[in-house]
Scaffold this motif. Structure first.
Motif, PDB file in Angstrom:
ATOM      1  N   ASN A  82       0.842  -1.193   0.000  1.00 56.88           N
ATOM      2  CA  ASN A  82       0.000   0.000   0.000  1.00 56.88           C
ATOM      3  C   ASN A  82       0.877   1.242   0.000  1.00 56.88           C
ATOM      4  OD1 ASN A  82      -2.583  -1.239   0.145  1.00 56.88           O
ATOM      5  ND2 ASN A  82      -2.287  -1.625   2.330  1.00 56.88           N
ATOM      6  N   CYS A 139      -0.263  -5.830   8.246  1.00 53.82           N
ATOM      7  CA  CYS A 139      -1.198  -4.822   7.731  1.00 53.82           C
ATOM      8  C   CYS A 139      -2.554  -5.002   8.406  1.00 53.82           C
ATOM      9  CB  CYS A 139      -1.344  -4.953   6.211  1.00 53.82           C
ATOM     10  SG  CYS A 139      -2.550  -3.808   5.490  1.00 53.82           S
ATOM     11  N   VAL A 140      -3.282  -3.899   8.554  1.00 56.12           N
ATOM     12  CA  VAL A 140      -4.629  -3.936   9.144  1.00 56.12           C
ATOM     13  C   VAL A 140      -5.570  -4.783   8.278  1.00 56.12           C
ATOM     14  CG1 VAL A 140      -5.496  -1.831   8.005  1.00 56.12           C
ATOM     15  CG2 VAL A 140      -6.333  -2.425  10.303  1.00 56.12           C
ATOM     16  N   GLY A 237       0.272  -1.804   9.812  1.00 52.89           N
ATOM     17  CA  GLY A 237       1.201  -1.248   8.829  1.00 52.89           C
ATOM     18  C   GLY A 237       0.965   0.214   8.470  1.00 52.89           C
ATOM     19  N   PHE A 238      -0.287   0.687   8.577  1.00 50.30           N
ATOM     20  CA  PHE A 238      -0.531   2.070   8.123  1.00 50.30           C
ATOM     21  C   PHE A 238       0.187   3.099   8.983  1.00 50.30           C
ATOM     22  CE2 PHE A 238      -4.364   1.174  10.747  1.00 50.30           C
ATOM     23  CZ  PHE A 238      -4.442   2.303  11.556  1.00 50.30           C
TER      24      PHE A 238
HETATM   25 MO   LIG Z   1      -1.775  -1.616   5.716  1.00 45.63          MO
END
Ligand SMILES: [Mo]
Ligand SMILES: Nc1nc2c(c(=O)[nH]1)N[C@H]1C(S)=C(S)[C@@H](COP(=O)(O)O)O[C@H]1N2
Length: 324
Positions: A82, A139-140, A237-238
């Motif tokens: 992303n 990651c979410v 991860g964001f």
């Molecule tokens: Mo993510």
């Protein structure tokens, strides 16, 4: 152009404080020379008699800086991800991030600091002791990877700018240049650019919190956040914001991109937590990349992504269902 990066062949967990200082100093001097001459880590580790593989095998340690889990192959890591500045598809960053120019680059450090200022990429590459850390990244969206990062603790950088007693949070901003970032030109783009992230000061100072300038022995590919990005391994991860141009210390909780966009789905803390589901999917397990239809490689998700021993204390007494 991607460059080989120098990393010390001895894991920092295995050496005594005095030898860390001595080794790192001489390694860094060597590292600068290697970077300048374009000779990579292979030559260097051969010179010191320790190969990267031996280094990894020797590095089973519980300080959270290493894991013996299989690394996600570099090509899987850099082709799926992303980076919404280049589009929302998983392959968009790899297709379009080369349109971003990462050299020259400067990071400015402002706000609640005694000495605000700027660092040029060269200052960053030569001015900090680089080390390799093998971290899980979760990651979410419930996929995960194991990545050998190269970088240095965020706390090393912050210390140089002398945070004041009012510094309670750190806000990070990604480059925002529509000419170079096609995803930010799109009318369907949902984020109010620049991409912003934030940490509480104690989270920023955690020894696990890394500023990364490389992975798999090289400088970062653009799609993975070149030339410098954050890596916070116990959070979704964001939080690990890419291609940073500004770091601001503040006394107020910063407004971060994903929390602003959908506060019920993405919290400020975003600590990996298998017992707090996303409103639209479960967080109890994850697909460890590479993952295919036939071999999904689904594994259970661990609290704080397996780093509870190192960071659980930061959240003592907090209701993690409320502060997700
Ligand atoms: Mo993510
Ligand atoms: N600037 C910026 N940083 C970002 C993102 C983004 O869209 N823009 N995506 C985040 C998300 S959701 C994840 S999972 C990680 C992915 O990092 P990777 O592509 O290097 O694996 O980057 C994070 N950092």
């Amino acid at each position: 152009m991607r460059r080989k990066l120098f990393v010390p062949p001895i894991p920092s967990s295995e050496i005594t404080p005095e030898s860390v200082y001595l080794n790192r100093r001489s390694f860094m001097q060597a590292g600068v020379a290697f970077a300048a001459s374009g000779i990579g880590m292979g030559a260097n580790s051969a010179a010191s008699g320790v190969t990267a593989m031996e280094y990894r095998k020797a590095s089973k340690s519980s300080n959270g800086f290493y894991t013996d889990e299989d690394l996600t192959p570099a090509k899987d890591m850099s082709s799926y991800g992303n980076f919404y500045e280049f589009g929302t598809g998983k392959a968009d960053p790899a297709s379009y991030a080369h349109e971003m120019s990462v050299d020259p680059w400067t990071v400015e450090v402002v706000g609640e600091v005694g000495k605000p200022g700027k660092l040029h990429l060269e200052d960053i590459m030569s001015g900090f002791d680089l080390e390799e850390r093998i971290y899980r990244l979760r990651c979410v969206e419930a996929w995960s990877m194991v990545v050998p990062w190269i970088g240095f603790p965020l706390s090393d950088l912050l210390a140089r700018f002398e945070p004041t007693s009012k510094a309670k949070y750190v806000e990070f901003r990604t480059l925002h240049d529509p000419k170079q970032m096609r995803g930010t030109r799109s009318f369907t783009s949902i984020i109010d650019w620049p991409y912003r992230e934030g940490l509480r000061m104690d989270e920023a100072m955690s020894p696990l919190t890394l500023l990364s300038v490389g992975m798999y022995g090289n400088t970062l590919p653009n799609q993975n956040g070149a030339p410098i990005r954050l890596v916070v391994p116990w959070k979704y991860g964001f939080k690990s914001i890419k291609s940073i141009v500004q770091i601001r210390l503040t006394n107020k909780k910063p407004k971060t991109s994903w929390e602003t966009l959908a506060p019920r789905e993405y919290g400020f803390y975003a600590n990996v937590n298998p017992s707090v589901d996303h409103p639209r999917w479960s967080q109890a397990s994850e697909r460890r990349l590479p993952s295919t239809l036939f071999k999904p490689n689904r594994i259970p998700t661990l609290p704080f992504n397996g780093y509870e021993e190192q960071v659980g204390e930061l959240y003592a007494g907090m209701d993690l269902k409320k502060y997700y």
